[in-house]
Write a protein that holds these residues in place. Structure first.
Motif, short mmCIF file in Angstrom:
data_model
loop_
_atom_site.label_atom_id
_atom_site.label_comp_id
_atom_site.label_asym_id
_atom_site.label_seq_id
_atom_site.Cartn_x
_atom_site.Cartn_y
_atom_site.Cartn_z
N SER A 270 5.22 -0.62 56.78
CA SER A 270 4.40 0.60 56.71
C SER A 270 4.75 1.37 55.45
O SER A 270 5.93 1.55 55.12
CB SER A 270 4.65 1.47 57.95
OG SER A 270 4.10 0.89 59.10
N ILE A 271 3.72 1.82 54.73
CA ILE A 271 3.92 2.52 53.47
C ILE A 271 2.97 3.72 53.42
O ILE A 271 2.06 3.87 54.23
CB ILE A 271 3.67 1.60 52.25
CG1 ILE A 271 2.21 1.09 52.25
CG2 ILE A 271 4.65 0.44 52.23
CD1 ILE A 271 1.84 0.31 51.00
N LYS A 272 3.18 4.56 52.41
CA LYS A 272 2.31 5.73 52.21
C LYS A 272 1.14 5.38 51.31
O LYS A 272 0.03 5.90 51.49
CB LYS A 272 3.12 6.88 51.61
CG LYS A 272 2.39 8.21 51.65
CD LYS A 272 2.24 8.72 53.08
CE LYS A 272 1.64 10.11 53.14
NZ LYS A 272 1.49 10.59 54.52
N GLY A 273 1.37 4.53 50.30
CA GLY A 273 0.29 4.20 49.38
C GLY A 273 0.76 3.29 48.26
O GLY A 273 1.94 2.93 48.17
N PHE A 274 -0.21 2.93 47.38
CA PHE A 274 0.03 2.03 46.27
C PHE A 274 -0.11 2.77 44.94
O PHE A 274 -0.95 3.65 44.79
CB PHE A 274 -1.00 0.89 46.25
CG PHE A 274 -1.05 0.07 47.50
CD1 PHE A 274 -0.04 -0.84 47.78
CD2 PHE A 274 -2.12 0.16 48.38
CE1 PHE A 274 -0.10 -1.63 48.92
CE2 PHE A 274 -2.20 -0.63 49.51
CZ PHE A 274 -1.18 -1.52 49.78
N CYS A 275 0.70 2.34 43.95
CA CYS A 275 0.53 2.77 42.57
C CYS A 275 0.48 1.52 41.69
O CYS A 275 1.23 0.56 41.92
CB CYS A 275 1.67 3.69 42.12
SG CYS A 275 1.69 5.27 42.98
N TRP A 276 -0.33 1.55 40.65
CA TRP A 276 -0.66 0.35 39.88
C TRP A 276 -0.78 0.73 38.40
O TRP A 276 -1.43 1.72 38.07
CB TRP A 276 -1.97 -0.21 40.41
CG TRP A 276 -2.60 -1.40 39.76
CD1 TRP A 276 -3.73 -1.40 38.99
CD2 TRP A 276 -2.20 -2.77 39.86
NE1 TRP A 276 -4.06 -2.67 38.62
CE2 TRP A 276 -3.13 -3.53 39.14
CE3 TRP A 276 -1.13 -3.41 40.50
CZ2 TRP A 276 -3.03 -4.93 39.03
CZ3 TRP A 276 -1.04 -4.79 40.39
CH2 TRP A 276 -1.97 -5.54 39.67
N TYR A 277 -0.15 -0.05 37.53
CA TYR A 277 -0.26 0.17 36.09
C TYR A 277 -0.37 -1.21 35.46
O TYR A 277 0.62 -1.90 35.26
CB TYR A 277 0.97 0.93 35.58
CG TYR A 277 0.86 1.48 34.17
CD1 TYR A 277 -0.21 1.18 33.33
CD2 TYR A 277 1.85 2.32 33.67
CE1 TYR A 277 -0.28 1.70 32.05
CE2 TYR A 277 1.79 2.85 32.39
CZ TYR A 277 0.73 2.53 31.57
OH TYR A 277 0.67 3.04 30.30
N GLN A 278 -1.61 -1.60 35.17
CA GLN A 278 -1.88 -2.95 34.70
C GLN A 278 -3.21 -2.94 33.97
O GLN A 278 -4.05 -2.08 34.22
CB GLN A 278 -1.93 -3.93 35.89
CG GLN A 278 -1.98 -5.41 35.57
CD GLN A 278 -3.39 -5.91 35.25
OE1 GLN A 278 -4.39 -5.30 35.68
NE2 GLN A 278 -3.50 -7.01 34.52
N GLY A 279 -3.42 -3.91 33.09
CA GLY A 279 -4.72 -3.99 32.43
C GLY A 279 -4.69 -4.71 31.10
O GLY A 279 -5.66 -5.36 30.71
N GLU A 280 -3.57 -4.59 30.38
CA GLU A 280 -3.52 -5.19 29.05
C GLU A 280 -3.81 -6.69 29.08
O GLU A 280 -4.43 -7.23 28.17
CB GLU A 280 -2.15 -4.93 28.40
CG GLU A 280 -1.89 -3.47 28.05
CD GLU A 280 -1.24 -2.70 29.20
OE1 GLU A 280 -1.19 -3.23 30.33
OE2 GLU A 280 -0.79 -1.55 28.96
N ALA A 281 -3.38 -7.36 30.14
CA ALA A 281 -3.59 -8.82 30.23
C ALA A 281 -5.04 -9.18 30.48
O ALA A 281 -5.43 -10.34 30.30
CB ALA A 281 -2.71 -9.41 31.34
N ASN A 282 -5.85 -8.21 30.88
CA ASN A 282 -7.27 -8.46 31.18
C ASN A 282 -8.20 -7.65 30.29
O ASN A 282 -9.38 -7.50 30.60
CB ASN A 282 -7.57 -8.10 32.64
CG ASN A 282 -6.78 -8.90 33.65
OD1 ASN A 282 -5.62 -8.60 33.92
ND2 ASN A 282 -7.40 -9.92 34.23
N HIS A 283 -7.69 -7.12 29.17
CA HIS A 283 -8.42 -6.05 28.50
C HIS A 283 -9.70 -6.47 27.79
O HIS A 283 -10.46 -5.60 27.35
CB HIS A 283 -7.49 -5.30 27.52
CG HIS A 283 -7.17 -6.04 26.27
ND1 HIS A 283 -7.37 -5.50 25.02
CD2 HIS A 283 -6.68 -7.27 26.06
CE1 HIS A 283 -6.99 -6.36 24.09
NE2 HIS A 283 -6.56 -7.44 24.71
#
Length: 496
Positions: A270-283
């Protein structure tokens, strides 16, 4: 001393299952569940693992008056579900959970009840606190026994795993220095603001592509994603290789391998939420990336089975890609694709344009990004509606002769429009019917910005910060940067 008591003492001291001499252990819990972890408040706490087939397992938490009993399946799997109370400001009591069979015991000790955030992505999320611009001033004070960190070990797998490497640790200067700077700053701000325990998990790796974090069956059942990512991989010689845990820049772009090894093991948590920092590999991707990431979000939410969990993500940083040419805008078009991810319910993008470093793909100032994630959570997740979490967002453009006037959504210009360096707003551009953009002079007039360009007598389109590497200065009075935009729908030029 009985055999059971010997086992009990060994477990209590080490936090792992240890049997008396000569005994084989059968009771094992998920490696996600450890001493010193944070248990998500106000949600079920699942205790899962393996035992002898058909054996009864009793689970007792010190915050509950009664125990929970479950029976291991024919394959030896078990899952017990415990109620967890709401966290209270100022309550930092340590708790215990005991998992017991007829002859074995596992004790989870030094547990805290609070909120648990799940952070993932590629190198800018992995970027450690010791590398951060503020490391020298921050690290000596990074001692908080009520902030807990879990740094997942890198792994890849062809099949979904239950195992994960990593250790729950108290936040200290020593443990924080190698932890994600963005995740640390987010968690610290939440800890200080909410005044109860916060746990944060980092499970990602530099250079990784978004498709690597999506389950194989999800990719297979989506025709677009199958065609773009899964089918080409499965048809390649790479798919026939034996998969191990070793890193390569190519391997972290392969579909589903990181999901299997680094996301799936946490699915019962069980968690509160997600954080995500990604994109350069798909830019260089556009609509397909938006769809891919929205599918990732939906897949994670389905796997974690906690409804539409919040998903907050960071925009890619300005970067010049070894070419100082303001006509190059492929990253700007990608940021548009990133922005559209937030069309999905309970998601939000963090703008990063003002803290970039045009010549560095890994900007050193991660504090504002982590804190913006926290401010977004405080407003959107925790209901502190007086907390500002976003900057100026263009509402509409008014054209008057040779002038364009930018109007912003009122709720995004808290404290008015300003610039962080006291200079005129930078990186606006105007174009006429010829579709050629020229730099514009920008003037703040109360809550709007007036634009003119000597070479454009009849403007029909406006762009703001719409090329690869603008490090911006426009913000609202609360210090949140303006969102890049364009008003035209002209096709993206082919990259030469």
């Amino acid at each position: 001393m009985t055999c059971l008591k010997k086992i009990y003492i060994s477990i209590f001291l080490s936090g792992s299952l240890v049997s008396a001499a000569g005994q084989t252990t059968h009771l094992h819990i998920s490696p996600v569940l450890q001493n010193k972890m944070v248990v998500q408040q106000n949600k079920p706490f699942k205790v899962w693992g393996t035992a002898k087939a058909g054996e009864e397992i009793e689970v007792k938490a010190d915050w509950l008056s009664s125990k929970v009993s479950v029976t291991a399946t024919e394959k030896g799997h078990f899952l017990a579900i415990l109620d967890v109370p709401a966290a209270k400001a100022g309550d930092f009591r340590n708790h215990q959970v005991e998992i017991r069979t007829s002859d074995e015991v596992v004790m989870l000790d030094s547990l805290l009840i609070g909120d648990l955030w799940f952070c993932s992505g590629q190198s800018n999320m992995q970027f450690s606190l010791k590398e951060d611009k503020h490391a020298a001033e921050e690290l000596p004070h990074a001692a908080d026994a009520n902030l807990r960190l879990f740094n997942a070990g890198l792994n890849f797998s062809e099949e979904p795993l239950d195992s994960i490497a990593g250790k729950w640790q108290l936040c200290t200067p020593e443990t924080a220095k190698d932890f994600s700077a963005v995740a640390y700053y987010m968690a610290k701000k939440l800890r200080d603001s909410l005044r109860y325990p916060i746990g944060v998990i980092f499970t990602g790796i530099g250079a990784s592509a978004a498709q690597a974090y999506v389950p194989k069956d999800v990719l297979a059942t989506d025709s677009q994603l199958n065609k773009s990512y899964l089918a080409p991989y499965l048809a390649s010689p790479k798919a026939k290789e034996e998969i191990d845990g070793g890193f390569s820049f190519e391997k972290v772009t392969r579909p589903y391998l990181l999901y299997n090894a680094m996301i799936h093991p946490f699915r019962n948590l069980s968690i509160k939420g997600f954080c995500w920092y990604q994109g350069e590999a798909n830019h260089f991707e556009r609509k397909i990336y938006t769809h891919l990431t929205q599918t990732l979000i939906s897949a994670w939410r389905q796997v974690f089975k906690q409804g539409d969990l919040p998903f907050y993500y960071v925009q890619i940083a300005p970067f010049y890609h070894e070419k100082e040419d303001p006509a190059l805008a492929f990253d700007a078009f990608f940021r548009e694709a990133q922005e559209r991810i937030a069309d999905l319910n309970n998601t939000e993008m963090i703008v990063s344009m003002d803290v970039g470093e045009a010549r560095d793909l890994h900007p050193k100032d991660k504090r504002p990004l982590g804190e913006r994630l926290a401010y977004t959570a405080l407003n959107r997740t925790y209901g502190y509606l007086n907390v500002t979490y976003k900057g100026p967002k263009m509402l509409y453009i008014q054209y008057e002769g040779n002038k364009a006037i930018v109007h912003y959504a009122a709720q995004t210009i808290v404290g008015g429009l300003t610039t962080r360096n006291g200079e005129s707003p930078a990186f606006f551009a105007l174009a006429g019917d010829d579709q050629v953009f020229y730099p514009a002079k920008a003037k703040i007039t109360e809550h709007t910005i007036e634009l003119t360009a000597d070479s454009v007598t009849n403007p029909v389109a406006v762009r703001y910060a719409f090329f690869n590497y603008p490090v911006t200065n426009l913000q609202n009075g609360a210090g949140f940067p303006a969102l890049p935009f364009r008003t035209d729908h002209w096709p993206e030029p082919l990259i030469k």
